[in-house]
Every structure is written in C-alpha cells, then in structure tokens.
Design a protein around this motif. Structure first.
Motif, mmCIF file in Angstrom:
data_model
loop_
_atom_site.group_PDB
_atom_site.id
_atom_site.type_symbol
_atom_site.label_atom_id
_atom_site.label_comp_id
_atom_site.label_asym_id
_atom_site.label_seq_id
_atom_site.Cartn_x
_atom_site.Cartn_y
_atom_site.Cartn_z
ATOM 1 N N PRO A 295 0.821 -1.225 0.000
ATOM 2 C CA PRO A 295 0.000 0.000 0.000
ATOM 3 C C PRO A 295 0.853 1.273 0.000
ATOM 4 C CG PRO A 295 -0.939 -1.592 1.513
ATOM 5 C CD PRO A 295 0.371 -2.178 1.041
ATOM 6 N N LEU A 298 2.366 1.724 -3.443
ATOM 7 C CA LEU A 298 1.326 2.068 -4.415
ATOM 8 C C LEU A 298 0.902 3.529 -4.282
ATOM 9 C CD1 LEU A 298 -0.820 -1.202 -4.290
ATOM 10 C CD2 LEU A 298 0.537 -0.360 -6.218
ATOM 11 N N MET A 299 0.831 4.005 -3.048
ATOM 12 C CA MET A 299 0.466 5.401 -2.849
ATOM 13 C C MET A 299 1.539 6.327 -3.394
ATOM 14 S SD MET A 299 -1.185 5.223 0.945
ATOM 15 C CE MET A 299 -1.271 7.000 1.160
ATOM 16 N N ARG A 300 2.769 5.971 -3.122
ATOM 17 C CA ARG A 300 3.852 6.827 -3.594
ATOM 18 C C ARG A 300 3.904 6.834 -5.122
ATOM 19 N NH1 ARG A 300 10.277 6.862 -2.620
ATOM 20 N NH2 ARG A 300 10.670 8.005 -4.540
ATOM 21 N N SER A 302 1.448 6.258 -7.153
ATOM 22 C CA SER A 302 0.278 6.978 -7.661
ATOM 23 C C SER A 302 0.524 8.482 -7.629
ATOM 24 C CB SER A 302 -0.955 6.643 -6.817
ATOM 25 O OG SER A 302 -1.248 5.271 -6.888
ATOM 26 N N GLN A 303 1.121 8.941 -6.549
ATOM 27 C CA GLN A 303 1.405 10.365 -6.462
ATOM 28 C C GLN A 303 2.418 10.782 -7.536
ATOM 29 O OE1 GLN A 303 1.929 12.061 -2.610
ATOM 30 N NE2 GLN A 303 3.172 13.745 -3.356
ATOM 31 N N LEU B 298 -6.887 5.214 -1.490
ATOM 32 C CA LEU B 298 -5.611 5.867 -1.167
ATOM 33 C C LEU B 298 -4.787 6.106 -2.427
ATOM 34 C CD1 LEU B 298 -4.703 3.957 2.123
ATOM 35 C CD2 LEU B 298 -5.278 6.388 1.889
ATOM 36 N N MET B 299 -4.822 5.154 -3.346
ATOM 37 C CA MET B 299 -4.081 5.332 -4.591
ATOM 38 C C MET B 299 -4.661 6.470 -5.406
ATOM 39 S SD MET B 299 -3.422 1.382 -5.650
ATOM 40 C CE MET B 299 -2.856 1.778 -7.306
ATOM 41 N N SER B 302 -3.816 9.744 -3.769
ATOM 42 C CA SER B 302 -2.394 10.058 -3.942
ATOM 43 C C SER B 302 -2.143 10.617 -5.334
ATOM 44 C CB SER B 302 -1.545 8.801 -3.738
ATOM 45 O OG SER B 302 -1.695 8.312 -2.426
ATOM 46 N N ARG B 305 -3.473 14.088 -5.430
ATOM 47 C CA ARG B 305 -2.561 14.979 -4.726
ATOM 48 C C ARG B 305 -1.392 15.344 -5.624
ATOM 49 N NH1 ARG B 305 0.851 13.296 0.659
ATOM 50 N NH2 ARG B 305 1.095 15.401 1.426
ATOM 51 N N LEU B 333 -6.776 12.010 2.480
ATOM 52 C CA LEU B 333 -5.670 11.078 2.359
ATOM 53 C C LEU B 333 -5.102 10.734 3.733
ATOM 54 C CD1 LEU B 333 -3.936 9.648 0.255
ATOM 55 C CD2 LEU B 333 -2.565 11.709 0.044
ATOM 56 N N THR B 337 -5.483 7.101 5.477
ATOM 57 C CA THR B 337 -4.245 6.408 5.835
ATOM 58 C C THR B 337 -4.319 5.935 7.284
ATOM 59 O OG1 THR B 337 -2.994 7.767 4.295
ATOM 60 C CG2 THR B 337 -1.733 6.632 5.988
#
Lengths: 718, 718
Positions: A295, A298-300, A302-303, B298-299, B302, B305, B333, B337
């Motif tokens: 997770p 994946l968040m990083r 996606s950003q 969250l994805m 992100s 963002r 977010l 999280t």
C-alpha cells in the motif's frame, strides 16, 4: 519452495500435481477449464547449473544438454540497469526491449538535440552507431558454489553482527574473484540463504545504439494495454557491444533467428534475469507486504504518476525528459497493483495459509526438526514487526527521490569515506568488486535536465518532511525556514555536479564531477557545493539508520531465513528452484493462449490487428512509418505471442528460443495474470508476452530502412 | 455495538471496562500508562433522543436534562456540504471552521476578483456581509421513530427488491414530513438497520460571510501539522443566517461563549454531525476495507494529490482555484491512511476478530438465536464478494471526477427523467423532499474555473479508460479516436452550462443552465450541448450499473445488516450508540492531554507557541496581520486544546461546550490516534482538537479589525 514429494495439497509445487490441485485451488470458479488431463508443468525460474532437464524430457520429450545450456547462458547478457538481452549475431549485435534501452535513447536524444524516442533511430553503418552513455552489460561466464564458505563464517555470530560478517565474507570472496575491472563477481543468495553461489560476469561497457523503433509502436497501446493481451508492440531495440579495440565484439555464442517461426503448443525456453520473487516468505511477511509495504509503495507511485503526468503539460521538452520516468512509474504501479490484488484475494491467501500450515505441521511432527526449526516462524514474525518500526525512517533517509544529481552527490561523498577502509568493511556497493560499475554510473555523460531534477527534489523533500515530521531536527536542519521547493531550486541552481567533460566515446576527461569523485573526504568536506553540503548534513543519520536496520532487522532476518530454507530442504529435499534474484535463469513452457471469462484468447496476434487497432490518437496511433509502408507489409505476419513460461520483471528483453536454440520471440511483458507471480505461479492463466521473431524481421525489412540489420541477423542462419 | 454486560474482553465496549481490557489490548507496549485506576468513559457518538445522561452523571456528576439537550440541539446547525456549526448570537451569527467555509470564501473571491482565502475577510457592517453561493444550513427540529413503518414494508420482500422497496417507503415518509421547501426530512438508518428515525430539519438558505481569517493561520502548519498536536490554528469562520425577509435570523437558541475558558480535566460536550463510522461491520467487511476499498481510494487520492500539486505550479490563479481541492484531498488522504493503519495493525485486527468471535459464540450457544441469526456472517461475506465484483464498474460509472460541470449536466439530465415519475419510484436524490436542495446546488452562482474543470475531466477520463479498459464499448463511444485530454477540452470549451444569471442575492434569474434545469427530457435529448450529449451517451449504462449494484448487493446487504443489528440487540440489549450517519450526535469527554511514546502531551497550546513556530515559509508563516499586531497579543492566551470526546470527520465546526452550555472551543480536527476511530474508539490517545474560545476572542479583539464581532458574541453573555 516445495517439491511434489509431499502429499499435501500445496498450491505452488512444481509440475506433477494435477490442475485440480493447482489452478483450481486458486480460482475455481473463474477458470472453468480444469479438465483432469490438463497438467501445467511449466513452473520455475531455474538456475543454469541446476536445470531440471529430466523434468523437461518427461513433459516435452526434449532434454537440454550441457553444451546447449552453456551456449544459451553465454548468448544471454544482462543489462546492469535491470533488464535482460541476448546476442543475435557473431558481430556483437544485441537484442533487447525498447523499454530497456529507453534511457540510452533518451540520453542520446539529449546529446544530439533530437528525439529518438519519438522518431526512432536507424544506424545506416557501424560508424553511425553512437555509444549509450553509462550503459553496461554483463555476460555470465561461471557459477561456483560458496555456501560452505559463507555459512561457516556466520555460524556462531550474534544476530546483530550477522549482516556485517556475512557482507564482509562476501566482499572477500567477490574481490578474490574479480581480478580486474573487466570482471564483476557477485555472491548470490539463493533459497533465501539456503545456498550461496558466486556468479562471475564479463563486463561489457561500450554499448552502442543500432536500431530503435518509435515509442508509439514500441509501446503501442500504452498504459491501457500494458500487461494485457492481445497486444501489438514492437518493443525492441538493437544494440551492439564493442570491444576494447573499438571494433564490434566478436563471439561464437549468439542465437540465430528461427527461419520458420513457432507453432501453437511448441516447447519454448526463456533465458533471462527475473528480478525478484517472494515465494518463500512466511505468512507474517506476506501480511506485511499486503498491509504495509505494497500500500505504501502504491500510494507513492500513484502520487508520482499524478505529478509527472501534470508536469508533462508544461511542454514538449518536459514531456520528453520525463517520459521515461512516467513509463517506469506506470509500469511498476500496474505490476505492484497485480501483486497486491493477489495477496488481497481470499482464496489465494487461504492457499498461502495452507502451504505454511503444511510445512509447519511436518516440522512439528518430527522432534528433531521441531527442535531445530520449530520457532522459526515466530522469530520471523517478531522481526517483521521490528522491521515495520524501523523501515520508514530507514527508507526515508536512503531515498534520493529519483534525482540523478543527489544520487551522484551521495555516491561521491560516501566513496571518499569508504575507499579509505579495508575492502571488507565497506558498504557493499563500494567494495573493490563493485566500484568500477559505480564509477561508470557516476561519471556517465548522460544529460541531466535541471528543471525535472528540481521538480523531483521538490516532491522528494516534501515527502521527507511528511515522513519525518516538520519538527524533526533533520528536517529543520535541511529545510530551515525554506519550503521544499525553495530548497530544491537552490540545490539545483547552486550545484556544479553536472559539469563533466568526456571524450568522443563518453569516457570522462575532466570537469568538477570527475574532480570530486577523485577527491579525498577532507577535500569534499571543504567543498561549498550545495548538494555536497546537503548530503553532508544528513548522511551521518542516514548511515546510522541503515546500520540500525541492518543490525536489528536485516542480519537477524537473514539468519532466520537460512534456518527456514534448511527446514524446507529437510522436509522437501532440494529439487526446487530458488526465488528470483536478478540473476540468469531458464524457464520452459509452451506457446499457449488461455481462457478469460470463458472466452479463449489465442496465442498469436498479427500485423493486420495492429492496423485495425490504430485510431490515430495516443496511445493507439501507429507511427508515420507504419502508415506510409502499409502496402509493403504482409498483414498475416505474426506480431506478438504468449507462452506459459514462468517469468517476472527483469525478464524484459529475454530471448525466447526453441529447442534448436533459435530465437522465436523477444519477451517484453507478462499478462495481467502474471502479476501475482511474485508469490506463486498459476499455470492456467499466467502468460509471458513476446514479440514474434518474424515481426522483427518484417519490420526491419519492410517498414524501416533497416534491411541491412535483418541481413546481419540472417547471416547467422546455419 | 456491544455493551459491557458480556464478560468477554471486548475492545470497544462503552465505559465500564478498565484500561487493562481496553487500551492495553490495543497498544500494550507503546502506552505504558495502564494504571488500573484510569477508566475511559468517553466513547460514543450518541443521538440526542437516546443520550445516556445517567452514564455521564455516574462518571462526571452531571446529567444533561431535556431542556439542556433541546437547546443544544437547536443551537447546532449542519452545513449541507458536510460540516457542523453552531449559533453563537441571538442575531443568527454562526461559528464554524474556516475549512468548512472554504468553498464559500473561494467562490466569493472569484465573484469579486479578490483572494479572501489568502487575505481573510471582515465585514465591517451587516450590509458588507456577502451571500455564500449555494450554501445551505439545516437545523434539526424533530426526531421521530419510524422503525416499525420501514421494517414492516420490507419484511417479506425478496432481497433484490429490498433496496427499491425500502427507498420508496422512505421517500413516502420523507415527503409526508417535508410539507414545503422550508423543510428537509430524512429517514436515517441507525444501527445499520436496527432502527429507522425520521429527522426533520429547517432549511436555512441565505448564509452570508461575516469573518474569515487568512488561510495561513486557519491552516497554520498545513498538511505536516494536520491531525497532529501541539497545534496553532485559528480554523474559524463566522457566517450569518438571514431570514426570508432579508434580515438577520433571530433565535433564542444560541450558545454564548464561556467567560473564563475551560480547565484541564473539565467535562466538555461536542455537538455535531460525525459523518460515518463502521464499528458495526463484520470481519469480512473489514477485510474488504483493508484489502480493497481503502488501498484503491488511497491510490486515487495520492494521484490526485500529485497532479493538483503540480497543477498549482502553473501560476497563482491556478493555485487559488485548486487549493480547496488539494486541501480536501490531503485531508482525506491522511484520514484514510490512519484508518488503513488501524486495520493493518495486527493487535487491532486481533481485537476485531475477538469481538466478532464473542458475538458469534453467544448467538451459537442459544438455539433460538442460532436459528434466527447464525448464518448472517456468512451471508454478509458472500455479499461482500459480490460487491467486490460489481463495485469497480459501478463506481467508475457514477464518478463525475470532481467536475462541477459534469455533475450539473448529469443532475439536469436525470432530473428531467426522474421528475416525470411518481415520487417513490425516483432515484432518492430526486425525491420531492430532496429536490429543492439539489436545485440550490445546480443553480448556484459559484464561479466555475474552466481550466481546472478541463484538468479534472482529463484525469477523470484517463481513469475511466483505465478502469473499464480501452476496448470497452463505452470507452470507445465516449473517446472515439481522441485522447482524454482532447475530449475534456472539447467538452469544456463547447458546453454553455456555465451560463447562469442571478440577482444580487444569488437567486437564479436566467441563463442556459436555468433553462435546461427546467426543460423536459425531450428538449434535453435534442440539445447539442456537448456535456449533455456526453451524459446522454453513458447514463443508460451508469443507471444499469447502479440498479444491478442496488439489487444484487445493496438491498441484500441491508437486509443482512438489519438481521445483524437484531442479533446484537438480542445479545447485548439496546443501550449502545449507533454508527455515525452524518446526523446530529452528542459526545462527552474531558479536556485531557495524552502520553506519546512516554512523553506527556499537555492539553493546551498558547499564542506564544504560534509565534515560536513561525518560520516565515509556508506552511509555517504567520500572516502579516499577526506579525503587525504581535505587541497587542497576550501571549499566554490559550490557543488550541484537546479533549477525549469521540468524534470523526463531519464533526468539523462543532461547538465544544461546558455543562453551562457555554462555548469553550471550536472543534476542527482529531489527533493522529483518532484516525482509527472509524472502526473503534481508543480512549488512551484518541483526542479531539479544538480552537479555544478565548483564542477566538483574542484574535477578533486584537489582531483583526473585528472587535464588533467579539462584542456581538459577548452581548449574549448572561
């Protein structure tokens, strides 16, 4: 990690269990094709020195022999940056994916003020073949077992010293092996510590660009089609290895193209460097991946995808500079999403639980094993929790945010300190055996785009502040009263690290970066370069975080994983393949489609399909060459194909060969069902995707002014 | 969802279990403060008509009476967009958070060509108070139990019809209740279907801006400090409700400010509208959240963002238009999280497992219960899997990507179709009881920035293509041979939906949008507006996906959740509080710090701390007013505070009052440990964060030219 010797219904045993036990355990409802006769024998990323020829003989009636294996091994080359490739002519012609050579193409575009990613590139003669900045290939020439030496050195060592002692031992072995800068030696940890083997590579450092198609056809279908099939991608680049004498490297170990292609159902092999799998982890580690590691990544990603997409709206120059990064981000994002999906699948999770429970039950049932290994799962679980506690801090401080400048500055800074230490006390990446490769990277004349560097540092520093908290002493020290954007701008505008002079071959001859790379720690400490000052400010803490992580987590975990490997060997024997380690592996399988929601997906596409899929808008726009030459193309020529080979990221660029050792395909992707392959192979639907060898010849002959390259390939026909 | 009557060591029982059973079960090591004497009695988001006054009496020696409760209920107002607020003067002065009025401030900035978010706003006289476009508030005046009526209508209905029949029943009840456009009535589902209550609200639609500080102090510390403490935010906006006669609304039900503040340990109440909690879900649903719902959200957040951050680099105008969206994205977010972290925590997960196991064991032990409820968990699990299969498609087709234009176009399109149907057969948002509110939103004169709209649609359509696949017929229909960016540009440049004329009060008087809102379905079908054409193209599929989802998942799940609620009532009785539903709730607690890693966090901050934290760089830059007036400020004035009240998102803007019903604080946040509050309350460290009432007066008196507003507040002192 298991063999078929056990009667347990384990999901990922190699070969002999029937469909009912394998694919059906995973996806019983969706598949609907579990006839008892269907057996998938194709799991495994096997090492060349422990290849199960007898197993292949039993399944396909063909047993690769020692000579066969050695020739394929030597014709396979690894791209140091993270891809596979193969030699396809006696004159050092190398075939790999376009996406594996993207950085080279981008760098050469920058140096020549053109856009070869967009427009493609064809060298009409050898003299027209430009050198790829900083690119290196490695040819595996020898494998030696060093398990005894590595394990005996750490046998009586305390957990917190385990990592350091093991690294020092490995550094000694590697140094002894790599006698000159022409060689690279790596001690490879197989079976999570069950075996240690010494891999010796020839370093090939003069790599030049021969042919690249346009990005629009190399990655036709873009992110929407990525990891999907049917597919229509000419994801190829031809490079050439040059020898020290400046001439094309001559080698007898190359793979000719097949004259007649390949048939549905035919046995095929893939030789390449699968990057990493995690099929031997414990449940606690899988849970950590599912709930924390994936997770967060994946968040990083996606950003990053978001800001780079929007950054590209600044203009065509910015798009060109950032396209490689965006490709990499989207590709990884899709791959990791697939992995996360696999772990989030309740049936798959249940299969992992059963697998672990079966092994634990066998260990518990035999007092001798119970004593030796019974506590290993709890030990790993406890260390995984410890890892969670330390990981964020460690990861944050070792990150260089994708910034080339920051990464170089840190390498320069650390190298000056490390090179004064004895070889086996250094951080491993600064050991004598590895330094030449690092120097090649730091002193590469690849162009550096300062605007994109500034953006990457801005987002990186924002993340640093978020991860450590605005009140962290280091954050205050690095940012002071400035915003991340201000600091990034000041660092990039102030540094002179991009200054480097090189000769015509890209060898460094002068400039500040070279001076600093050769400078002493004291000289660097006195430097006023803002990036070096920045690194100086945080490096002590970054090193401390790394040391703590290695001592408290990495070393103790390695020790436990060695024990787990021994438990597996004890229970299941040693006839299995090890998890992938970005080292050379061989997989076997057959050309084969699959069934998707009851619909059959055929294994081949053709050129006619590509023209049908053309809409004219990105990412479904064929390049102008393809539209112009349409009449010359034989539309029925096969384009892409799928096979059941067990591969994973890192295998990009691998040759797909038939039993005659002829190239029938160029691997560039897996299908969507291959994405769970990190944790297990699911033979019913996991497919390797490749460019058909005939598609490559068709394009060289009839679409591009590259018939001379096709001719060179055909010259190897015997 | 449970009471303390059971002997099981359940984590989230209200009140009477000691620390050893509660916080220690969750975070045994980190806390280190589990003295047996400490009891947290403060869990619960209670409804006003079922408030446990006896419990508060037992814990704090004070029992709120019926008059007390009614006055607080009437002084509390809900902002329709998703926040809480309160009346603080007899002249309709309303206090809420700056971040709750951000859209109003942004809209007024657009209308006047100024930047009130950046610069703040003070109305010197009532005549200077501008109307907030599209803003509406609701005052809860009555609660009536309708459980019998709702449950009896669906008792014998098949699962796939459950949702439709229930909605029709609710629409009938709501319409009967809301006799004119001045009222809003909602049937609220409490205890996941254990109770249904009819909430009747007074609609307050003329809301004007009175005072807003600068964003820099309202959100001082920005995203880094968000959900953290110590904190220094003046997150306030004062608004005023106007009556139909154009004069300030007069009301006896307001909350005066406390004259002397509040003490550490003092009993405080928070009255507001917590948006949603999920404490009553089953394990299968929690796993779905952990493994699917939350990672996907969250994805997406992100990525948003990332691209909005980078979009802001285009220039100050773009920054102003997108700041509200970025704030909302970052806030969500961080909140999600925290929720994901809670579910990923192995100890917390174990507590959820124990809680479910305990209830299941009790149900299984009594034959009558076993027959009535024994299969409910498996039924929910099966429906959760079904939900996973349908969710992506449904979510993708109902998304409007944050685009105001697309959202309006869809409302216009659907309304024309829905209004021809009988009230109880419409989509619920088009029922007679809800239409006025929708009209208010669609016909709002809030400015629409076309560049930002284009960007949002571009990313939205890219996501649509990714989710459905490039080969989906709808994707081909909507995009054709164009890229998402091209389509977005064409839609935004071609539409005339932004055309709307309004009078000085923001009431719509003409323009294409108004014409279309009033048009028939046939007229709309003939319109050539590209956005309407776009909606027309996908709406049939979107409606079909919604219908399938409601019939196959939502209805059957509601039916099972009703059964689960009945099982809980049977086993534990009905003395618990329901999950949050964005309806008015009352929580009690005390002003109280907490212990963080062994370090005590005091409950108050002061103005001196804010000035110390000022660095001059975003987000730690105090605004110029604060720097100019520094000498006039009493530095020891308390600024922010924390309390143990059990709140969640939606409570933003809630008044914090003492037992004398005087405002002592303005709730604007929770601390980082409150983020798992969606799934359970952890009294040791879960804290509500509020602006101290004295901070508000100090700022109005000495920093802003707003002493007249402080005087109006003081005029209510009795």
């Amino acid at each position: 990690m298991t063999t078929a010797d056990t009667a347990e219904p384990l999901l990922f045993t190699p070969s002999r269990l029937a469909c009912l036990r394998r694919a059906c355990a995973w996806l019983p409802i969706l598949l609907g094709l579990c006839s008892p006769g269907a057996v998938w024998a194709d799991e495994g990323m096997w090492t060349f020195n422990q290849f199960p020829s007898a197993k292949v003989q039993a399944a396909y009636g063909f047993a690769p022999g020692a000579d066969w294996l050695q020739r394929l091994q030597r014709a396979s080359v690894r791209i140091a940056g993270g891809c596979s490739a193969s030699l396809v002519s006696p004159d050092g012609l190398v075939m790999t994916n376009h996406h594996c050579a993207r950085l080279c193409i981008q760098n050469l575009s920058g140096l020549r003020g053109q856009d070869f990613n967009r427009d493609g590139f064809v060298a009409r003669t050898r003299a027209d073949e430009p050198r790829c900045p900083g690119m290196e290939m490695n040819q595996l020439v020898q494998i030696e077992d060093v398990t005894q030496a590595v394990q005996s050195a750490t046998r009586d060592v305390a957990p917190e010293r385990f990592d350091a002692v093991q690294k020092a031992t490995m550094a000694r072995i590697e140094k002894q092996c790599a006698q000159s800068e022409d060689w690279r030696c790596d001690v490879v940890t197989l079976f999570q510590g069950g075996q240690y083997q010494l891999y010796k590579y020839r370093r090939l450092q003069d790599i030049r660009l021969v042919f690249a198609p346009e990005d629009a056809i190399a990655f036709f279908g873009g992110d929407p089609d990525n990891f999907n099939f049917p597919r229509y991608d000419l994801d190829v680049t031809f490079l050439r290895i040059y020898a020290a004498n400046g001439k094309a490297w001559q080698t007898p170990d190359y793979l000719p193209f097949a004259k007649t292609g390949v048939q549905d159902g035919e046995l095929v092999f893939v030789s390449g460097n699968p990057g990493s799998t995690s099929r031997g982890l414990t449940l606690a580690q899988f849970a950590d991946l599912r709930d924390h590691v994936l997770p967060q990544r994946l968040m990083r990603l996606s950003q990053d995808r978001g800001w780079i997409s929007e950054y590209q709206q600044r203009g065509p120059e910015q798009l060109r500079h950032s396209n490689g990064d965006l490709f990499s981000v989207e590709n990884t994002l899709k791959a990791l999403t697939g992995r996360h999906d696999a772990l989030a699948d309740t049936a798959f999770w249940a299969s992992l639980q059963r697998k672990e429970a079966a092994l634990r039950a066998q260990v518990a049932a035999k007092p001798q094993w119970a004593t030796a290994y019974g506590d290993v799962w709890d030990q790993v679980a406890a260390l995984t929790e410890r890892q969670q506690a330390l990981r964020k801090h460690h990861d944050t401080l070792r990150d260089t945010y994708g910034s080339s400048l920051l990464s170089m500055a840190r390498s320069i800074w650390r190298q000056a300190q490390e090179k004064t230490k004895p070889n086996d006390e250094r951080l491993p990446e600064f050991s004598d055996a590895r330094l030449p490769q690092l120097a090649q990277a730091v002193l590469s004349n690849a162009p550096i785009d300062l605007e994109f560097e500034t953006a990457k540092l801005s987002y990186g520093l924002t993340r640093l502040r978020a991860e450590l908290g605005a009140d962290h002493a280091l954050v205050k020290q690095l940012l002071g009263e400035r915003s991340p954007q201000q600091v990034a701008r000041q660092l990039v505008q102030g540094t002179r690290l991009h200054e480097l002079q090189t000769d015509a071959n890209g060898n460094p001859t002068g400039g500040l970066r070279k001076t600093l790379w050769e400078a002493s720690a004291a000289t660097l400490a006195a430097s006023e370069d803002p990036l070096l000052r920045f690194v100086a400010a945080y490096d002590p803490q970054a090193r401390a975080a790394r040391k703590a992580f290695e001592e408290q987590v990495q070393g103790p975990l390695k020790k436990q994983q060695e024990r787990l490997a021994q438990a597996r060997f004890a229970v299941y024997g040693d006839s299995d393949y090890p998890d992938a380690t970005f080292t050379l592996r061989l997989s076997y399988g057959r050309v084969q489609g699959w069934s998707e929601g009851g619909v059959s997906v055929p294994p081949f596409t053709d050129f006619a399909g590509a023209y049908r899929r053309h809409t004219g808008a990105e990412p479904f726009a064929l390049p102008p060459t393809w539209l112009r030459q349409r009449q010359r193309v034989t539309m029925s020529t096969p384009f892409n194909l799928v096979s059941s080979n067990d591969i994973i990221g890192g295998n990009s660029g691998s040759p797909m060969v038939n039993r005659a050792l002829e190239v029938v395909g160029l691997v560039f992707d897996g299908n969507i069902h291959s994405l769970g392959g990190d944790y297990g192979y699911e033979g019913a639907r996991n497919r390797t995707v490749a460019v058909h060898s005939q598609a490559l010849l068709e394009a060289l002959d009839h679409i591009y002014p590259a018939a001379h390259i096709a001719a060179e390939i055909r010259s190897g026909w015997r």
